[in-house]
Enzyme design. Structure first.
Site, short mmCIF file in Angstrom:
data_model
loop_
_atom_site.label_atom_id
_atom_site.label_comp_id
_atom_site.label_asym_id
_atom_site.label_seq_id
_atom_site.Cartn_x
_atom_site.Cartn_y
_atom_site.Cartn_z
CB THR A 1 -0.92 0.00 1.23
OG1 THR A 1 -1.73 -1.18 1.22
CG2 THR A 1 -1.82 1.22 1.24
CD GLN B 1 -5.08 -3.01 0.27
OE1 GLN B 1 -5.09 -3.76 -0.71
NE2 GLN B 1 -4.98 -3.46 1.52
CD GLN C 1 -9.15 -1.64 -0.77
OE1 GLN C 1 -9.53 -2.38 -1.68
NE2 GLN C 1 -8.74 -2.11 0.40
CG ASP C 2 -6.33 1.89 1.04
OD1 ASP C 2 -7.45 1.97 1.55
OD2 ASP C 2 -5.46 1.08 1.43
CG ASP D 1 -10.92 1.42 4.38
OD1 ASP D 1 -12.04 1.63 4.86
OD2 ASP D 1 -10.33 0.33 4.49
NE ARG E 1 -12.91 -0.51 6.59
CZ ARG E 1 -12.67 -1.73 6.09
NH1 ARG E 1 -13.32 -2.78 6.58
NH2 ARG E 1 -11.80 -1.90 5.12
CD1 TRP F 1 -6.30 -0.28 9.53
CD2 TRP F 1 -5.33 1.69 9.11
NE1 TRP F 1 -5.09 -0.53 8.92
CE2 TRP F 1 -4.48 0.65 8.64
CE3 TRP F 1 -4.93 3.01 8.94
CZ2 TRP F 1 -3.25 0.91 8.04
CZ3 TRP F 1 -3.70 3.26 8.33
CH2 TRP F 1 -2.88 2.23 7.89
#
Length: 533
Positions: free
Chosen positions: A296, A326, A348-349, A370, A438, A440
């Site tokens: 990531t 990610q 994502q990310d 996220d 949420r 992490w």
């Protein structure tokens, strides 16, 4: 190589610094009960007693002495971890192990730099207690980023030797000790301002951000046109690194075009400014992802470490798509950085707000899962947060904040922003659940202040981590005077850590004044606020 030399010079300075004066390694005059008194005030007293009992030659008489001793031990442990990281290099028998090792080696080096920065700054009164808390928070976050990156490839055992030095525990102790001084300072620091930018943006930089004729002041120009001296952004950065700037603002004007590059702005490049022709026209794009063999951390199209980075009028994009897991567009751990009128596009990310103090003004952020994550102290002011269409069966989650220690002065704050569905989500918006965030990490902290929440936000508001109750009692999630069809808190989660913020004094803890710099923040243009909000 330059970065390694910089790290080595810091370490040598620190070790010489600590070996002089009061830092003599003997036990004369030391008693266990005295060390116990101080160490029992920390979250990890056992490690504190072990290391200070062995190495401290006198009992600290003041809390400042105790803070210094614990920081010195933390630095020693960090140097040991660096040696361990070097030894791990010989065990990189696969591309994935090498990718994880590269991340961890860099992140451990940055932890050493930040611990040095903290010690030297406090010793010579060159930095505030709030600065120290920021740098210590980043030092700990670097290590957690290394460990979480190893999980991308199921290589937690590979990096486990880095956990054997009690480094995270000693940094955690330093955070707890330093928090005492931060609280003292906050009670006496209430000055307010009346502009659009936090006080740590200098008057000169404010003019740069607001000027319409900034291009004429650029130090160099990047252009894809034939005959251009700099046709890539990385080549311009290489030139800037060799230029004797004396740490002054260095403006790189990036003309319109699509720049397919993966860019790194290291610790040796401070006060860099990227100026584009507007987010629609100057685009930096890449396609790295966990699905294609990157961590990531290393998937970022642009990664920024140097202090004081500014970007204006640029799109940061990752085109890996929703099937590649990610895939980061921008990764920033630049302290005192500003992103103005920029766009961040991914799935994502998308935006990795890794560490330290960051400010986003009038920006657009697109993503699915996220898509704003990390453990910086960051405020998004007057920004558009746009959830895209995910894969079938997936939910959208705006944030995954990564605060892992209760004394880290980090968190994600949205102020006067708008959370809305992106155009590709609108046709299927009723079939996709979208959540505000949420947890992490265990002390995850995210708030929405005076922000418009559209109807795509699920009535629960917040999502559990992987269908568990992880961190629901320890997180800090809140909403303050939000509005719009998705803002009703009637059916929000019943977690102990979630609250509807009703007090302006509580909400003010998450403004630019308090969250980013510990001082004043300045209300957005044309929008009425009470002082501090």
């Amino acid at each position: 190589m330059a970065k390694n030399n910089l790290v080595l010079s810091f370490v040598l300075y620190a070790l010489v610094f600590f070996s002089s004066g009061s830092w003599c390694l003997h036990e004369d005059g030391e008693t266990e009960s005295d060390i116990n008194y101080w160490c029992d005030t920390t979250p990890h007293p056992q490690q504190c007693k072990y290391f200070l009992g062995r190495e401290a030659h006198h009992t600290p008489r003041q809390r400042k002495d105790f803070r210094r001793l614990v920081l010195e031990v933390a630095l020693q442990k960090a140097v040991e971890a660096q040696t361990c990281s070097t030894e791990l290099r010989n065990k990189c028998k696969s591309k994935r192990k090498k990718a994880v090792w590269l991340d961890c080696s860099k992140l451990v080096n940055q932890t050493i730099l930040q611990l040095n920065h903290t010690l030297i700054g406090l010793r010579h009164n060159q930095s505030s207690d709030f600065d120290a808390q920021t740098w210590l928070s980043a030092a700990l976050t670097n290590l957690e980023t290394c460990f979480s990156g190893s999980q991308d490839f199921n290589l937690t055992k590979f990096v486990s030797p880095l956990k054997s030095h009690n480094l995270t525990e000693m940094i955690s102790n330093s955070l707890a000790i330093n928090q005492f001084f931060v609280k003292q300072k906050l009670t006496n620091d209430q000055d307010l301002g009346n502009d659009d930018f936090p006080n740590w943006v200098s008057p000169t930089d404010r003019k740069l951000l607001q000027s319409g004729s900034l291009r004429t002041k650029a130090n160099l120009v990047v252009s894809q046109a034939r005959g251009s001296k700099f046709r890539t952004i990385q080549s311009a950065l290489k030139y800037a690194a060799g230029y004797n700037r004396r740490n002054k603002r260095y403006i790189i004007y990036i003309r319109r075009g699509v720049y397919r590059e993966n860019i790194e702005i290291g610790n040796d490049l401070n006060n860099i400014m990227f100026l584009g022709d507007g987010a629609r026209y100057t685009i930096i794009t890449g396609s790295r992802s966990v699905g294609s063999g990157f961590t990531t951390y290393s998937s970022a199209t642009v990664g920024v470490d140097g202090t004081g980075f500014i970007a204006r009028g640029i799109t940061f994009r990752n085109t890996a798509g929703p099937t590649k897991a990610q895939a980061v567009a921008l990764r920033s751990s630049s302290d005192l950085s500003v992103y103005y009128a920029c766009s961040f596009e991914g799935y994502q990310d998308t935006l990795f707000v890794l560490a330290q103090r960051q400010f986003y003004k009038t920006c657009y952020i697109y993503g699915t899962i996220d898509f704003i994550f990390g453990n910086a102290a960051v405020v998004f002011q007057n920004c558009m947060i746009l959830a895209r269409r995910p894969l079938k069966g997936q939910s959208n989650i705006v944030t995954a904040q990564g605060r892992g220690d209760p004394f880290q002065n980090t968190g994600i704050s949205f102020h006067n922003s708008r959370v809305m569905p992106a155009p590709d989500l609108r046709p299927v918006v009723r079939t996709v659940k979208t959540y505000l965030g949420r947890p992490w990490q265990e002390y995850s902290r995210t708030v929405y202040l005076k922000t418009f929440l559209d109807s795509h936000i699920d009535p629960l508001g917040w999502s559990p981590w992987d269908k568990t109750n992880f961190a629901q009692n320890t997180l800090v999630y809140g909403e303050y005077q939000c509005f719009g069809p998705g803002s009703s808190t009637r059916n929000r989660v019943k977690w102990r850590g979630y609250s509807v913020i009703k007090s302006a004094s509580v909400a003010s803890q998450f403004t630019v004044e308090r969250l980013i710099a510990g001082r004043s923040w300045l209300p957005a243009t044309g929008i009425p606020f009470t002082p501090g909000l």
